[in-house]
Scaffold this active site. Structure first.
Site, PDB file in Angstrom:
ATOM      1  N   LYS A  16      -1.209   4.290   4.353  1.00 50.16           N
ATOM      2  CA  LYS A  16      -0.928   3.764   3.012  1.00 50.16           C
ATOM      3  C   LYS A  16       0.092   4.659   2.295  1.00 50.16           C
ATOM      4  O   LYS A  16       1.256   4.616   2.645  1.00 50.16           O
ATOM      5  CB  LYS A  16      -2.249   3.563   2.285  1.00 50.16           C
ATOM      6  CG  LYS A  16      -2.972   2.389   2.966  1.00 50.16           C
ATOM      7  CD  LYS A  16      -4.332   2.059   2.452  1.00 50.16           C
ATOM      8  CE  LYS A  16      -4.789   0.778   3.144  1.00 50.16           C
ATOM      9  NZ  LYS A  16      -6.178   0.793   3.554  1.00 50.16           N
ATOM     10  N   GLU A  25     -16.351   4.545  -0.679  1.00 48.44           N
ATOM     11  CA  GLU A  25     -14.922   4.776  -0.842  1.00 48.44           C
ATOM     12  C   GLU A  25     -14.745   5.572  -2.123  1.00 48.44           C
ATOM     13  O   GLU A  25     -15.648   5.570  -2.969  1.00 48.44           O
ATOM     14  CB  GLU A  25     -14.181   3.430  -0.958  1.00 48.44           C
ATOM     15  CG  GLU A  25     -14.007   2.753   0.368  1.00 48.44           C
ATOM     16  CD  GLU A  25     -13.578   1.291   0.250  1.00 48.44           C
ATOM     17  OE1 GLU A  25     -12.674   0.990  -0.539  1.00 48.44           O
ATOM     18  OE2 GLU A  25     -14.165   0.467   0.958  1.00 48.44           O
ATOM     19  N   ASP A  34     -14.409   7.751   1.946  1.00 48.23           N
ATOM     20  CA  ASP A  34     -13.154   7.198   2.465  1.00 48.23           C
ATOM     21  C   ASP A  34     -12.119   7.175   1.333  1.00 48.23           C
ATOM     22  O   ASP A  34     -12.270   6.449   0.360  1.00 48.23           O
ATOM     23  CB  ASP A  34     -13.416   5.783   3.000  1.00 48.23           C
ATOM     24  CG  ASP A  34     -12.170   5.142   3.613  1.00 48.23           C
ATOM     25  OD1 ASP A  34     -11.050   5.624   3.360  1.00 48.23           O
ATOM     26  OD2 ASP A  34     -12.325   4.138   4.346  1.00 48.23           O
ATOM     27  N   HIS A  74     -15.387  -0.961   2.706  1.00 42.82           N
ATOM     28  CA  HIS A  74     -14.408  -1.655   3.545  1.00 42.82           C
ATOM     29  C   HIS A  74     -15.016  -2.166   4.860  1.00 42.82           C
ATOM     30  O   HIS A  74     -15.950  -1.560   5.402  1.00 42.82           O
ATOM     31  CB  HIS A  74     -13.293  -0.650   3.862  1.00 42.82           C
ATOM     32  CG  HIS A  74     -12.068  -1.233   4.481  1.00 42.82           C
ATOM     33  ND1 HIS A  74     -11.793  -1.115   5.823  1.00 42.82           N
ATOM     34  CD2 HIS A  74     -11.035  -1.922   3.952  1.00 42.82           C
ATOM     35  CE1 HIS A  74     -10.633  -1.691   6.086  1.00 42.82           C
ATOM     36  NE2 HIS A  74     -10.152  -2.185   4.965  1.00 42.82           N
ATOM     37  N   ASN A 133       0.831  -1.215   0.000  1.00 44.35           N
ATOM     38  CA  ASN A 133       0.000   0.000   0.000  1.00 44.35           C
ATOM     39  C   ASN A 133       0.863   1.261   0.000  1.00 44.35           C
ATOM     40  O   ASN A 133       0.346   2.363   0.142  1.00 44.35           O
ATOM     41  CB  ASN A 133      -0.885   0.058   1.252  1.00 44.35           C
ATOM     42  CG  ASN A 133      -1.894  -1.062   1.301  1.00 44.35           C
ATOM     43  OD1 ASN A 133      -2.424  -1.467   0.277  1.00 44.35           O
ATOM     44  ND2 ASN A 133      -2.152  -1.577   2.495  1.00 44.35           N
ATOM     45  N   SER A 177     -11.048  -0.987  -2.907  1.00 42.92           N
ATOM     46  CA  SER A 177      -9.810  -1.715  -2.622  1.00 42.92           C
ATOM     47  C   SER A 177      -9.646  -3.027  -3.384  1.00 42.92           C
ATOM     48  O   SER A 177      -8.532  -3.517  -3.486  1.00 42.92           O
ATOM     49  CB  SER A 177      -9.713  -1.982  -1.129  1.00 42.92           C
ATOM     50  OG  SER A 177     -10.829  -2.735  -0.703  1.00 42.92           O
ATOM     51  N   HIS A 201      -7.284   4.765  -0.390  1.00 44.21           N
ATOM     52  CA  HIS A 201      -6.392   4.382  -1.495  1.00 44.21           C
ATOM     53  C   HIS A 201      -6.118   5.535  -2.452  1.00 44.21           C
ATOM     54  O   HIS A 201      -5.483   5.345  -3.482  1.00 44.21           O
ATOM     55  CB  HIS A 201      -6.988   3.206  -2.268  1.00 44.21           C
ATOM     56  CG  HIS A 201      -7.188   2.001  -1.417  1.00 44.21           C
ATOM     57  ND1 HIS A 201      -6.142   1.187  -1.017  1.00 44.21           N
ATOM     58  CD2 HIS A 201      -8.299   1.479  -0.852  1.00 44.21           C
ATOM     59  CE1 HIS A 201      -6.607   0.217  -0.258  1.00 44.21           C
ATOM     60  NE2 HIS A 201      -7.912   0.374  -0.132  1.00 44.21           N
TER      61      HIS A 201
HETATM   62  C1  LIG Z   1      -6.863   0.351   4.867  1.00 43.72           C
HETATM   63  C2  LIG Z   1      -8.230   0.911   4.878  1.00 43.72           C
HETATM   64  C3  LIG Z   1      -8.781   1.429   6.055  1.00 43.72           C
HETATM   65  C4  LIG Z   1      -8.105   1.303   7.387  1.00 43.72           C
HETATM   66  O1  LIG Z   1      -7.109   2.241   7.538  1.00 43.72           O
HETATM   67  P1  LIG Z   1      -5.964   1.944   8.640  1.00 43.72           P
HETATM   68  O2  LIG Z   1      -5.314   3.255   8.821  1.00 43.72           O
HETATM   69  O3  LIG Z   1      -5.093   0.901   8.040  1.00 43.72           O
HETATM   70  O4  LIG Z   1      -6.648   1.448   9.865  1.00 43.72           O
HETATM   71  C5  LIG Z   1     -10.012   2.038   5.982  1.00 43.72           C
HETATM   72  N1  LIG Z   1     -10.685   2.112   4.826  1.00 43.72           N
HETATM   73  C6  LIG Z   1     -10.207   1.592   3.686  1.00 43.72           C
HETATM   74  C7  LIG Z   1     -10.999   1.706   2.435  1.00 43.72           C
HETATM   75  C8  LIG Z   1      -8.962   0.963   3.678  1.00 43.72           C
HETATM   76  O5  LIG Z   1      -8.489   0.428   2.555  1.00 43.72           O
END
Ligand SMILES: *Cc1c(COP(=O)(O)O)cnc(C)c1O
Length: 386
Positions: free
Chosen positions: A240, A176, A206, A132, A44, A180, A209
């Protein structure tokens, strides 16, 4: 007593769904596993910052070790509120050109905390089918009713809005920006237009990514779509592309104040390491300059998408650095992943229930410190194994 758990585990093993912690070592963009050195196609670390020696040295050289603290020793609401958090929040709010920004310990904390704080029984949450696990957990922890709309299907979403907008005080749409598993994208402009037709609908996006990867200044897909100002809760993680840990929401001041009063993972957990917050501050300031990395990553992504399309004779859903190679059945997915690993490419098979059955896949994820040749070599191996 323990027998119960042992039997459950045996069942998982039988189903091929038993998880273990992998034995790995990192060496820049490579990873060691089973005494094999492989190029990491499952990272990531999208901008390749995690192992960037120059940046680490620069950061360490400017860090005042007398002042630096590894721990906050407390929640921010008690004695753990270090000045660096407010400095980072202020710099981020001005980067995003929004009133406020609030930090969290991780994206998981953000997603399990924000929705339960904001959504009561008079709230309906409408979430994309593929959001997610952390968002699903947040929805479950909230008192709100919820429904899922078909993935990126805004006609379906509109029907649900039409049907429910009068029965609830508030509706929160949850998505998102870059998804992902398929690396495809939400249409943020369309979502904004849709929510603006109602006076009681808010939008939660969110950008896990997309932070660092998209946008002129690396602020994410919302920057690309010029709609940062219209998204009520713009969430992202530093775990990430930002090569750190922690997360943020960009929002109005009243929402920030409300979360400080109501959000349990913020109130009842020791705050982020101040030293790590300093590292995030250091990288956030440099994010606009990383346009070269973003362009290179985009070029690699298009090449891999095109290569996979030729192999599968199917259009790729991916519009990002996450590129699925969908084989369909488990057996050929496992054998292809094994073959890629033998050839020095660390690629992981993804199977149901993580993805819908019949869509087992290898999930490639690219980083900006890969070379064009390396992606070409990966594609050559895939062509050979057909
Ligand atoms: C990785 C991820 C998270 C979690 O984030 P962390 O900081 O790793 O806890 C939340 N939402 C999505 C879409 C993710 O891919």
């Amino acid at each position: 007593m323990l027998n119960f758990y042992a039997e459950q585990l045996a069942q998982l093993q039988q189903q091929g769904r038993y998880r273990t912690l992998p034995d790995i070592r990192h060496e820049g963009k490579w990873i060691w596993h089973d005494e094999r050195k492989m190029l990491n196609f499952s990272s990531n670390d999208y901008l390749g910052l995690a192992a960037n020696q120059r940046l680490k040295q620069q950061f360490l050289a400017q860090t005042d070790w007398q002042q630096a603290s590894f721990t906050s020793s407390s929640s921010r609401l008690l004695t753990g509120n270090f000045p660096i958090y407010a400095e980072l929040e202020s710099v981020m709010a001005s980067q995003f050109q929004r009133e406020a920004c609030l930090l969290f310990n991780s994206g998981y904390h953000a997603n399990i905390g924000i929705l339960p704080a904001l959504a009561d029984k008079q709230t309906l949450i409408l979430a994309d089918k593929l959001v997610h696990a952390s968002l699903i957990d947040g929805i479950r922890l909230s008192a709100a009713d919820y429904q899922r709309y078909r993935h990126n299907d805004y006609t379906h979403l509109q029907q649900l809005l039409e049907k429910n907008s009068k029965s609830y005080q508030r509706i929160i749409i949850v998505t998102e920006s870059v998804f992902s598993m398929d690396g495809d994208m939400a249409d943020l402009r369309q979502l904004v237009a849709l929510k603006q037709r109602y006076r009681n609908v808010m939008l939660y996006v969110d950008e896990a990514h997309a932070l660092g990867v998209f946008g002129q200044n690396g602020l994410g897909l919302a920057e690309n779509c010029a709609c940062i100002g219209q998204i009520d809760f713009l969430v992202g993680t530093f775990g990430k592309a930002l090569a750190a840990m922690g997360a943020y929401v960009v929002c109005d001041q009243v929402i920030k104040d409300y979360l400080i009063n109501k959000m349990r993972p913020l109130i009842f957990s020791t705050a982020l390491s101040p030293l790590l917050a300093q590292w995030v501050y250091f990288l956030m300031q440099r994010l606009p300059e990383m346009q070269m990395q973003r362009q290179h990553l985009q070029q690699l992504s298009s090449e891999l998408q095109r290569g996979v399309e030729q192999l599968t004779q199917q259009p790729s859903p991916s519009r990002s650095q996450i590129v699925p190679y969908i084989l369909g059945d488990n057996a050929s997915t496992l054998s292809t992943a094994e073959r890629l690993q033998q050839c020095g490419f660390y690629c992981l098979p993804i199977r149901p229930p993580t993805v819908p059955s019949g869509t087992s896949r290898i999930r490639f994820s690219l980083t900006a410190d890969m070379a064009t040749d390396e992606v070409a070599q990966l594609l050559d191996v895939l062509k050979g194994s057909q």
